[in-house]
Design a protein around this motif. Sequence first.
Motif, PDB file in Angstrom:
ATOM      1  N   ASN A 360       0.819  -1.214   0.000  1.00 26.27           N
ATOM      2  CA  ASN A 360       0.000   0.000   0.000  1.00 26.27           C
ATOM      3  C   ASN A 360       0.851   1.262   0.000  1.00 26.27           C
ATOM      4  N   MET A 361       1.963   1.241   0.721  1.00 28.05           N
ATOM      5  CA  MET A 361       2.845   2.403   0.721  1.00 28.05           C
ATOM      6  C   MET A 361       3.479   2.603  -0.644  1.00 28.05           C
ATOM      7  N   ALA A 362       3.806   1.505  -1.313  1.00 30.20           N
ATOM      8  CA  ALA A 362       4.360   1.628  -2.665  1.00 30.20           C
ATOM      9  C   ALA A 362       3.329   2.214  -3.615  1.00 30.20           C
ATOM     10  N   ASP A 363       2.071   1.805  -3.466  1.00 31.82           N
ATOM     11  CA  ASP A 363       1.006   2.352  -4.301  1.00 31.82           C
ATOM     12  C   ASP A 363       0.825   3.844  -4.039  1.00 31.82           C
ATOM     13  N   ASN A 364       0.889   4.251  -2.775  1.00 33.45           N
ATOM     14  CA  ASN A 364       0.764   5.671  -2.449  1.00 33.45           C
ATOM     15  C   ASN A 364       1.930   6.487  -3.010  1.00 33.45           C
ATOM     16  N   ALA A 365       3.136   5.956  -2.880  1.00 36.14           N
ATOM     17  CA  ALA A 365       4.304   6.665  -3.413  1.00 36.14           C
ATOM     18  C   ALA A 365       4.218   6.802  -4.926  1.00 36.14           C
ATOM     19  N   CYS A 366       3.702   5.768  -5.586  1.00 38.85           N
ATOM     20  CA  CYS A 366       3.530   5.848  -7.037  1.00 38.85           C
ATOM     21  C   CYS A 366       2.483   6.899  -7.393  1.00 38.85           C
ATOM     22  N   GLY A 367       1.435   6.997  -6.578  1.00 43.91           N
ATOM     23  CA  GLY A 367       0.436   8.034  -6.820  1.00 43.91           C
ATOM     24  C   GLY A 367       1.014   9.434  -6.692  1.00 43.91           C
ATOM     25  N   LEU A 368       1.888   9.651  -5.703  1.00 43.89           N
ATOM     26  CA  LEU A 368       2.561  10.945  -5.577  1.00 43.89           C
ATOM     27  C   LEU A 368       3.434  11.229  -6.800  1.00 43.89           C
ATOM     28  N   ALA A 369       4.084  10.184  -7.291  1.00 36.93           N
ATOM     29  CA  ALA A 369       4.922  10.372  -8.477  1.00 36.93           C
ATOM     30  C   ALA A 369       4.081  10.752  -9.694  1.00 36.93           C
ATOM     31  N   VAL A 370       2.898  10.150  -9.823  1.00 30.47           N
ATOM     32  CA  VAL A 370       2.023  10.461 -10.951  1.00 30.47           C
ATOM     33  C   VAL A 370       1.589  11.914 -10.907  1.00 30.47           C
ATOM     34  N   ARG A 371       1.142  12.388  -9.759  1.00 28.32           N
ATOM     35  CA  ARG A 371       0.706  13.781  -9.652  1.00 28.32           C
ATOM     36  C   ARG A 371       1.874  14.737  -9.895  1.00 28.32           C
ATOM     37  N   THR A 372       3.053  14.368  -9.404  1.00 30.55           N
ATOM     38  CA  THR A 372       4.218  15.222  -9.622  1.00 30.55           C
ATOM     39  C   THR A 372       4.578  15.299 -11.104  1.00 30.55           C
ATOM     40  N   ALA A 373       4.481  14.167 -11.800  1.00 25.66           N
ATOM     41  CA  ALA A 373       4.786  14.156 -13.230  1.00 25.66           C
ATOM     42  C   ALA A 373       3.826  15.052 -14.000  1.00 25.66           C
ATOM     43  N   TYR A 374       2.550  15.031 -13.626  1.00 26.50           N
ATOM     44  CA  TYR A 374       1.588  15.925 -14.278  1.00 26.50           C
ATOM     45  C   TYR A 374       1.900  17.387 -13.961  1.00 26.50           C
ATOM     46  N   MET A 375       2.327  17.664 -12.727  1.00 29.57           N
ATOM     47  CA  MET A 375       2.686  19.039 -12.379  1.00 29.57           C
ATOM     48  C   MET A 375       3.850  19.543 -13.233  1.00 29.57           C
ATOM     49  N   LEU A 376       4.774  18.640 -13.530  1.00 29.14           N
ATOM     50  CA  LEU A 376       5.943  19.026 -14.327  1.00 29.14           C
ATOM     51  C   LEU A 376       5.673  18.974 -15.827  1.00 29.14           C
ATOM     52  N   GLY A 377       4.502  18.500 -16.223  1.00 29.03           N
ATOM     53  CA  GLY A 377       4.155  18.447 -17.636  1.00 29.03           C
ATOM     54  C   GLY A 377       4.891  17.380 -18.415  1.00 29.03           C
ATOM     55  N   LEU A 378       5.292  16.304 -17.757  1.00 31.39           N
ATOM     56  CA  LEU A 378       6.043  15.269 -18.464  1.00 31.39           C
ATOM     57  C   LEU A 378       5.162  14.438 -19.381  1.00 31.39           C
ATOM     58  N   HIS A 379       3.853  14.520 -19.222  1.00 34.41           N
ATOM     59  CA  HIS A 379       2.975  13.760 -20.105  1.00 34.41           C
ATOM     60  C   HIS A 379       2.889  14.381 -21.495  1.00 34.41           C
TER      61      HIS A 379
END
Length: 757
Positions: A360-379
């Motif tokens: 569950n912690m790995a899933d949460n950390a991955c979710g933080l990474a996803v939101r951060t990637a969108y903030m940086l416009g990497l998509h």
Amino acid sequence: MSTIPLESMPLSSSSTSPQLQPRTQPLTQPPPRHQQRKRSQVARACDWCRVHRIKCDSDHPCSNCKTRGGQCSNSRPIRATLPQAYRDLERLRQRVQELELELQKYRTSDKPVHWVQTLQSLISSTSADHDPGNSDPDLARGAGRRAGRVWEGIHISTARSPQKTWYGPSSLFYFIGQINTFLTSALEQTHSASRMLPNSASKLLDGPNSEEDQPGRLVAPAGDATHAGEYLTPTQEEYFLSLFWQSYHTSCPILDELGFKEHYQSLWATSDKERKPSALVDIVIALCMQYGMAQLPCARGGVSAASRDNVNNNDATIAGRWHYRRCQTLLAAELESPTISTLQCHILCSIYLCCGSFQNMADNACGLAVRTAYMLGLHLEPPQGMPRPERELRKRLWWTLYVLETKISMKLGRPFLLHDSSTTCSLPADDREIAMLSGSSFAPIEGNVTWLTWSLHNTKLLLAARTAYTNVYDRAPDAFNACNPQPITELLDEWLKGVPEALKTKRQDNGVPFSTDKSALEIEQFTPVWLQRQRLLLELMYHNLCTNLYRPSITFALARPPNSLADSTAMKCAAHAMALTRMMHQVLLSTSILAGWHEAFQWQWNATMTLVGFALAYPQGASTGAVRSAIDDSIAVFEQFGNSFAVAASAVMIMSDLSGKVDLVIEQSHRKQGAAQNVTALDKMQLVAPGYKESGNEWLLTGDFTAAQAINGPLSFDYQTTAEITGVLGQSIDIFSDAYNDFDWLGMNSNFPDRGL
């Protein structure tokens, strides 16, 4: 010549033309032969006329219904239009088909645990059926899907989570729940699914357990979080950092090696005893400590029984926890203004937690990474004005995150966080120019293959697997056995065609890589370890994904109807799980390429539990013997991993217990099959001797019976006949035949007097 006035001329019907008559005088014309009556206006046609789209009148019953025998019902108002009525009929027809299929499944199976119709789905379908304003076809189709069977998950507490959390149908936790339900029913014993989960070294991530600590509690280090705890010396940090470039860097190329080393040296500019805090350096060190501690001689000596009560201090799965905690503390200050380094930290934190079995912690950390990637416009596609090394690094970051999030979501059975609809970022390049500009100095490989090529094809593999995964779990659960799994095979085979030969591990005796032909690996002695590991990881991931995609075809029903399509798909699943086990067994016991690789252990655990489920579901299958042998090989793999971390040692004990239960179920199945064959043999014996008749409890042979002994002789029982009768009687009253072993069947000869005819 005089002119006669027109008014004074006589009028004649034969000679007078209408054109000559004055406009002021009206003309009287004869009425038409068939004068048409004007159709009366009807406010609402009757139901029968509306369905047949013909004109209706205001009579009741109308003339059409009178002449054609229709049922006139114009007195009842129609609530919906004709298109709405057709949609309602189609929806109701589909609903009836779903209910009929559900009833058939319920009758032919022993309450399969795959599918449950939830109360919410019933409420949704009921409200959709009775809502007169519900005319949206998309909404109707959605209500139909909700009303049908849905994929259900399982609420279970794992070793790392004392609270029950939800895992989806594709997760191994859900499959373990199915195994547990089957064993409870088949063996008539109470089982607990939690006993099938390996016991991890610690439920804490920041220090040893104590009696006061509650499971799952994460206590921050005392004092200054950036300096407290047990950290490494500069020499020790250098040792673990050197491991990263030959291990995780080649499978997770999200760092610029040259830039990272320059950053690390700058942290020691003001002191040679203590470096400046850096979240990125801390998480890299923590990840390498987790991997490197499993390779140290003291760790590979084994986890003894005496030290298992205190494995929290030295177990590899939680090694580097202090550096991880300091990384988290430093990242808290970057949440509002994230950078590329912030995203790199979140990705590596998720990998660290996943390898430590903190699901569950790995899933949460991955979710933080996803939101951060969108903030940086990497998509989005990087701008062309940006230097190419930076553009390609952003691409590798995005697609590495995409692969990580896809793996975690499919592994846990939870919805995806990243979606293709919002992505315009193209796949990263892998040419030699960008490989040299990436900051790493790996030697090029033949065939225009570089150290970045593996990451590209690994991404394509996950893209193909994700498409197949969506095709499986977007339809109703009972539709999987009815559908053709060929699209899954075609997607993965299409990906396999593009894999270069340089990324395939060769086989002995002309075996085929990425196949289930049982051929042994050909380990190249002088090939760099990082390249050999890349090859193995790519093929192991392929077999692991195939195992998971085909696994829904394994059903645990005591009375399963024959289904050749589902059975063949289940055999494919077992074949890929066995192929993975053979590879792991050879590599682990003969090389150190995958020593201490936590993800490889998790793949093996997934494959082994799948093999256990297959053996329980198909105890009489043609492949059951090979599956049972593969389970024994997996125990040897777990014993090898058990020298590195305690969770593998726990897996050995679990599989030793489960293998005994598998043997028991197989034995019971063979016993029942033997009893059925013996009963069939007795029936055939009656057909062979049609002259016998039954009188009370005796059989009086009235004809020749050449298959048996002479009629005039005593009825004797040899040892083979004794064993057959023991099995028949044991099954006839539903107890083990061993209870009759003490009965003197051979002595029964004296109880049967000679009878002649």
